[in-house]
Scaffold this motif. Sequence first.
Motif, mmCIF file in Angstrom:
data_model
loop_
_atom_site.group_PDB
_atom_site.id
_atom_site.type_symbol
_atom_site.label_atom_id
_atom_site.label_comp_id
_atom_site.label_asym_id
_atom_site.label_seq_id
_atom_site.Cartn_x
_atom_site.Cartn_y
_atom_site.Cartn_z
ATOM 1 N N TRP A 1 0.837 -1.205 0.000
ATOM 2 C CA TRP A 1 0.000 0.000 0.000
ATOM 3 C C TRP A 1 0.868 1.250 0.000
ATOM 4 O O TRP A 1 0.630 2.198 -0.740
ATOM 5 N N LEU A 2 1.913 1.250 0.858
ATOM 6 C CA LEU A 2 2.820 2.402 0.925
ATOM 7 C C LEU A 2 3.551 2.598 -0.393
ATOM 8 O O LEU A 2 3.764 3.738 -0.841
ATOM 9 N N THR A 3 3.921 1.496 -1.045
ATOM 10 C CA THR A 3 4.608 1.591 -2.334
ATOM 11 C C THR A 3 3.717 2.256 -3.383
ATOM 12 O O THR A 3 4.152 3.170 -4.098
ATOM 13 N N ILE A 4 2.478 1.808 -3.473
ATOM 14 C CA ILE A 4 1.530 2.412 -4.425
ATOM 15 C C ILE A 4 1.319 3.885 -4.089
ATOM 16 O O ILE A 4 1.312 4.754 -4.981
ATOM 17 N N ASP A 5 1.172 4.189 -2.813
ATOM 18 C CA ASP A 5 0.934 5.566 -2.373
ATOM 19 C C ASP A 5 2.120 6.463 -2.734
ATOM 20 O O ASP A 5 1.940 7.600 -3.185
ATOM 21 N N THR A 6 3.329 5.928 -2.545
ATOM 22 C CA THR A 6 4.536 6.709 -2.831
ATOM 23 C C THR A 6 4.669 7.003 -4.320
ATOM 24 O O THR A 6 4.972 8.139 -4.719
ATOM 25 N N VAL A 7 4.445 5.991 -5.151
ATOM 26 C CA VAL A 7 4.542 6.202 -6.600
ATOM 27 C C VAL A 7 3.447 7.163 -7.074
ATOM 28 O O VAL A 7 3.686 8.030 -7.924
ATOM 29 N N ALA A 8 2.247 7.048 -6.497
ATOM 30 C CA ALA A 8 1.159 7.971 -6.861
ATOM 31 C C ALA A 8 1.532 9.403 -6.516
ATOM 32 O O ALA A 8 1.248 10.343 -7.284
ATOM 33 N N ALA A 9 2.172 9.598 -5.369
ATOM 34 C CA ALA A 9 2.591 10.937 -4.969
ATOM 35 C C ALA A 9 3.658 11.485 -5.911
ATOM 36 O O ALA A 9 3.615 12.661 -6.305
ATOM 37 N N GLN A 10 4.616 10.633 -6.280
ATOM 38 C CA GLN A 10 5.672 11.071 -7.195
ATOM 39 C C GLN A 10 5.104 11.419 -8.568
ATOM 40 O O GLN A 10 5.541 12.380 -9.216
ATOM 41 N N LEU A 11 4.128 10.643 -9.024
ATOM 42 C CA LEU A 11 3.474 10.952 -10.294
ATOM 43 C C LEU A 11 2.810 12.316 -10.251
ATOM 44 O O LEU A 11 2.900 13.108 -11.193
ATOM 45 N N ALA A 12 2.123 12.593 -9.133
ATOM 46 C CA ALA A 12 1.436 13.879 -8.996
ATOM 47 C C ALA A 12 2.417 15.031 -8.895
ATOM 48 O O ALA A 12 2.158 16.134 -9.401
ATOM 49 N N ALA A 13 3.557 14.782 -8.259
ATOM 50 C CA ALA A 13 4.525 15.861 -8.032
ATOM 51 C C ALA A 13 5.397 16.127 -9.249
ATOM 52 O O ALA A 13 5.717 17.282 -9.555
#
Length: 474
Positions: free
Chosen positions: A396-408
């Motif tokens: 879950w944390l991995t998906i959340d981290t990649v989603a944040a990087q995509l947004a940023a």
Amino acid sequence: MSDSSPLPPVRLHPEAELARDALSTPLLARAARLARWAGEDTRVDAGGGLVEEQLPAAASHLGLTGDEAAAHASEAWRVAVDTGLVEIVDEEEGTVATGADLALLSGAPQDVLGVWLTALETALADASVPDLEDLVDAMDESGEVDFASLDWDPEAEQEFLDGVLGNLYLLTVSEDGPGDGPVPLPALAASMIVPSDMGEPTNDVLEQVSDAMMRLDDQFRILEPVGIVEYQPVDEALMADADEEPAAVVDDTDVSRYGMVRLTPLGLYGLRSRLLEAGIAAPAVGDLADKGADALLDGTAAFPPSAAQAETEQWLDRREPLAAARELLAAARGSDTGAPLRRLRCQQALSLVGVVAEPALREVLDDPELGGLARVWLVERGFGDVPAPAEDMVFWLTIDTVAAQLAAEGNSEELQGLVEGLAQQHSGFFAAAWRVDHPATADVLEAMGRLHPDKKVAKEARKAAFKARSQQGG
């Protein structure tokens, strides 16, 4: 610069410092001196300008000499009238008196800056008017100016200058821009003339850039005395060559010969004020310092890294560290599309708090959204007794981290490296990742399929994304 373009936050100097800068600008300082000099015998014409026979005395009072002395004195007087430092008592008689706003120059910094902003508008209006020699040449026999013969459109001229200043502001506040350094005049002129998708500029476009440079050279000379810019003019030798052939923009080893301009701290303040007045969002570092953690995390979401850190540092400076940590963690929760980036900004903010935040992080170890980042924070700082995360929390944390990087950052090289690393470290990553109960799972897996250079791995990612979307009912 488009009105809809989001602007990076500007770092403004303290208002007290800006007010001192404003008072020392040649134009406002001269206007204030003339306002104190004016008396019962001072006379103005029908337009409010100082009568011609009194200009030498005004110039002498200001210590001005040379051919431009009377013109500079007239300009300063006009600023004094426009800013309310001088008031016209009787228009028919042409009498004047000290204006009520003169006292504002001894008042609070905001009062001083308010007067300066009015002076800036006068200077900008002057900069949009054709050269005096051109006006004289355009006069007909009756003394009226034939504006049609000037090929001068006041609105277009003002729009051009506003656009140039907007681009200069954007270059100055952008993280990859020159910052406090000067901008070459050719680059600024080209930003208004050369289409962004044009490869090699044509001769016609280069000639337009050259003409724009000459216009800007005149305009920045007018604007420098009001303190908005520091300007190094175009080399006179280059301007002399322009009489024989167009001064094309060339790759010269000494680009400063073509003019260099930089916004002053006062100029940044002034242009931001004008942008805000025009309804354009122009954030400044410190705007969020008195707001809640939710506003901080959402507000800094689109900030460049250094600006986000500066804003967060100011926010933290006004709060007790442990309470601030708890407030940040509470604001980071959520399943909306902006939540992953909020959690990333939260993690970055918590890195500035220090070890005193430990109790707040331990309180959320069992939280499905915050437990992963809490464990990372505690382990990175060497705390013991940190429970190992369950496998579903890791994914879950991995998906959340990649989603944040995509947004940023979008599809950046750094994100591509992260994607490659994930696929390499976990051979069964995609087989497990599509089952992760995270709103961004399908989007993240699709992005991994786009970013991974290995076709086989990319295909696995796309298959996993399809399964995730089917599972989510999308």
